[in-house]
Design an enzyme around this catalytic site. Structure first.
Site, PDB file in Angstrom:
ATOM      1  N   GLY A  10       3.936 -50.320 167.296  1.00  0.00           N
ATOM      2  CA  GLY A  10       3.882 -49.464 168.064  1.00  0.00           C
ATOM      3  C   GLY A  10       3.625 -50.107 169.536  1.00  0.00           C
ATOM      4  CB  SER A  37       7.658 -47.417 157.563  1.00  0.00           C
ATOM      5  OG  SER A  37       7.536 -48.361 158.332  1.00  0.00           O
ATOM      6  CD  GLN A  72       0.732 -46.564 161.463  1.00  0.00           C
ATOM      7  OE1 GLN A  72       0.846 -47.796 161.858  1.00  0.00           O
ATOM      8  NE2 GLN A  72       1.765 -45.783 161.253  1.00  0.00           N
ATOM      9  CB  CYS A 134      -5.630 -44.989 178.592  1.00  0.00           C
ATOM     10  SG  CYS A 134      -4.694 -43.218 178.678  1.00  0.00           S
ATOM     11  CD  GLN A 161      -3.898 -38.777 182.354  1.00  0.00           C
ATOM     12  OE1 GLN A 161      -4.784 -38.110 182.577  1.00  0.00           O
ATOM     13  NE2 GLN A 161      -3.726 -39.413 181.096  1.00  0.00           N
ATOM     14  CB  SER A 164       3.036 -45.795 178.768  1.00  0.00           C
ATOM     15  OG  SER A 164       2.003 -45.761 179.547  1.00  0.00           O
ATOM     16  N   GLY A 165       1.404 -43.109 178.541  1.00  0.00           N
ATOM     17  CA  GLY A 165       0.351 -42.506 177.704  1.00  0.00           C
ATOM     18  C   GLY A 165       0.688 -41.327 176.695  1.00  0.00           C
ATOM     19  N   PRO A 187      23.062 -38.272 196.783  1.00  0.00           N
ATOM     20  CG  PRO A 187      22.752 -40.847 196.393  1.00  0.00           C
ATOM     21  CD  PRO A 187      23.279 -39.903 195.760  1.00  0.00           C
ATOM     22  CD  GLU A 235      -5.899 -37.879 178.591  1.00  0.00           C
ATOM     23  OE1 GLU A 235      -5.924 -37.471 177.489  1.00  0.00           O
ATOM     24  OE2 GLU A 235      -5.717 -39.053 179.223  1.00  0.00           O
ATOM     25  NE  ARG A 261       1.890 -37.585 180.281  1.00  0.00           N
ATOM     26  CZ  ARG A 261       0.809 -38.117 179.673  1.00  0.00           C
ATOM     27  NH1 ARG A 261       0.449 -39.331 179.955  1.00  0.00           N
ATOM     28  NH2 ARG A 261       0.291 -37.598 178.563  1.00  0.00           N
ATOM     29  CG  HIS A 268      -2.854 -43.521 182.868  1.00  0.00           C
ATOM     30  ND1 HIS A 268      -1.703 -43.313 182.760  1.00  0.00           N
ATOM     31  CD2 HIS A 268      -3.571 -42.971 181.753  1.00  0.00           C
ATOM     32  CE1 HIS A 268      -1.611 -42.814 181.657  1.00  0.00           C
ATOM     33  NE2 HIS A 268      -2.568 -42.742 181.008  1.00  0.00           N
ATOM     34  CD  GLN A 344      -1.479 -45.759 178.557  1.00  0.00           C
ATOM     35  OE1 GLN A 344      -0.259 -46.074 178.390  1.00  0.00           O
ATOM     36  NE2 GLN A 344      -1.971 -45.366 177.431  1.00  0.00           N
TER      37      GLN A 344
HETATM   38  N1  HSE Z   1      -4.176 -39.847 176.307  1.00  0.00           N
HETATM   39  C1  HSE Z   1      -3.645 -40.509 177.488  1.00  0.00           C
HETATM   40  C2  HSE Z   1      -2.497 -39.982 178.113  1.00  0.00           C
HETATM   41  C3  HSE Z   1      -3.162 -42.072 176.705  1.00  0.00           C
HETATM   42  O1  HSE Z   1      -1.961 -39.014 177.379  1.00  0.00           O
HETATM   43  O2  HSE Z   1      -2.075 -40.535 179.034  1.00  0.00           O
HETATM   44  C4  HSE Z   1      -4.094 -42.378 175.722  1.00  0.00           C
HETATM   45  O3  HSE Z   1      -5.387 -42.654 176.144  1.00  0.00           O
END
Ligand code: HSE
Length: 363
Positions: A10, A37, A72, A134, A161, A164-165, A187, A235, A261, A268, A344
């Site tokens: 991952g 898997s 995991q 993170c 954030q 990728s989080g 544009p 969070e 986000r 982040h 992050q």
């Molecule tokens: N929970 C965090 C996020 C990432 O959603 O950005 C993992 O710590």
């Protein structure tokens, strides 16, 4: 040292392996790679030749190892960890997921902040070590020098954030959203026409939102994770709870804010309001922050330095945690504001675990 890795394919696991290879951490390690898997399939070659994947659900295979690292995810931890412990396994479990973080017998690891406590816990027989959320790790990496002075009364943090989080699928979807906007707008059109084209794209039924739940490109999402009591998201709730567990303070350091986000890929950022118990000069604040550890960097409060060094784009892939926009606020001389950024996937996830394994080997 024999060690098992679960979830190494991952995003966090891959970054952990990359960092371990870069730091030659596999020298002297005897790794077993597990898979949920494809057990029996080929595992990664980390310098010891070809490997065969072991079965990540086989408690006996796991239980033969003195150290297991899991990236995991929480569901795997919840299904395997209690059964493994019940079977009598007393090895060291290292985890990136949040499932065990608040367990009384688990320690949160971020060694530039609590390295001494980690070593003490190992000697005292603690067997479960977990990386922090993170945003918590990155906030503490940025501000620990100031927090340690004892003059911080509370912190309010507004986060920005990265995708990728949320996960790999969300990163891909963010780019797909950007592409959709790029391919349906011009544009060179006049500003209001361009705005209408983008607004139409964001609301179009063909705009990809399956993973993120809403347009992130060209927008911002002020909701991360689920609702908890009092109107916080989980969070937001983690900030105070995990930071205080990690800091092991006698009195609670209140931390709260809004988690958002944004359309960054893997860094982040956080805009922070800090309430001090006395006025402090910017030079003193900067000195405390800078002196905490080698990875924190104070960025001068100039437009050039800020845009060159204090952005997610500038920080991606770097272990440096820049802190800038530092100044006393007009709210009062004991209020400070700051902006901090961190990768992050590095300090926010893989690096504290990698460094814990080093400490474990040296202990
Ligand atoms: N929970 C965090 C996020 C990432 O959603 O950005 C993992 O710590």
């Amino acid at each position: 040292m024999r060690i098992g890795f679960v979830g190494w394919r991952g995003m966090v696991g891959s970054v952990l392996l990359q960092r371990m290879l870069a730091e030659q951490d596999f020298q002297g390690l005897e790794p077993t790679f597990f898979s949920t898997s494809s057990p029996g399939g080929p595992g990664p070659d980390v310098g010891h030749g070809a490997t065969v994947l072991a079965d990540a659900t086989n408690l006996e295979a796991l239980g033969r190892l003195p150290v297991i690292v899991s990236c995991q995810g929480g569901d795997y931890t919840k299904s395997v960890y209690p059964a493994l412990r019940s079977s009598g396994w007393s090895g060291i479990w290292v985890d990136a997921a949040s499932a065990l973080r608040l367990d009384a017998d688990a320690m949160i690891v971020l060694d530039p902040v609590n390295g001494t406590e980690i070593r003490d816990a190992l000697h005292a027989g603690t067997r479960t070590f977990v990386g922090a959320n993170c945003t918590v790790s990155l906030l503490l990496m940025g501000l620990i020098g100031l927090i340690r002075t004892g003059h911080v009364q509370w912190i309010s943090t507004m986060t920005y954030q990265a995708a990728s989080g949320a996960g790999a699928r969300q990163m891909a979807e963010l780019v797909a959203q950007m592409r959709h906007i790029g391919s349906t707008s011009d544009p060179n059109a006049a500003a209001l026409e361009l705005d209408r084209q983008v607004a139409d794209a964001l609301l179009s039924p063909s705009f990809p939102t399956a993973a993120l739940g809403a347009p992130l490109a060209g927008s911002a999402l002020p909701w991360i994770d689920r609702l908890v009591e009092g109107g916080q998201t989980r969070e937001e709730w983690k900030a105070q709870v995990e930071a205080n567990k990690l800091l092991a303070r006698d009195t609670v350091l209140p931390i709260d804010g809004v988690c958002v986000r944004i359309g960054a890929m893997r860094c982040h950022a956080q805009a922070v309001t800090i309430k001090l118990d006395r006025p402090m000069s910017p030079a003193e604040v900067a000195e405390h922050i800078r002196g905490a550890h080698p990875w924190v960097e104070v960025v001068p409060n100039t437009p050039e330095d800020t845009l060159a060094r204090l952005t997610p784009a500038a920080t991606a892939g770097s272990l440096t945690v820049p802190v800038g926009r530092l100044r006393p606020m007009t709210l009062g001389p004991d209020f400070y504001t700051a902006f901090t950024v961190g990768d992050q996937l590095l300090w926010g996830a893989a690096e504290p675990l990698r460094r814990f394994l080093r400490i474990l080997r040296e202990s």
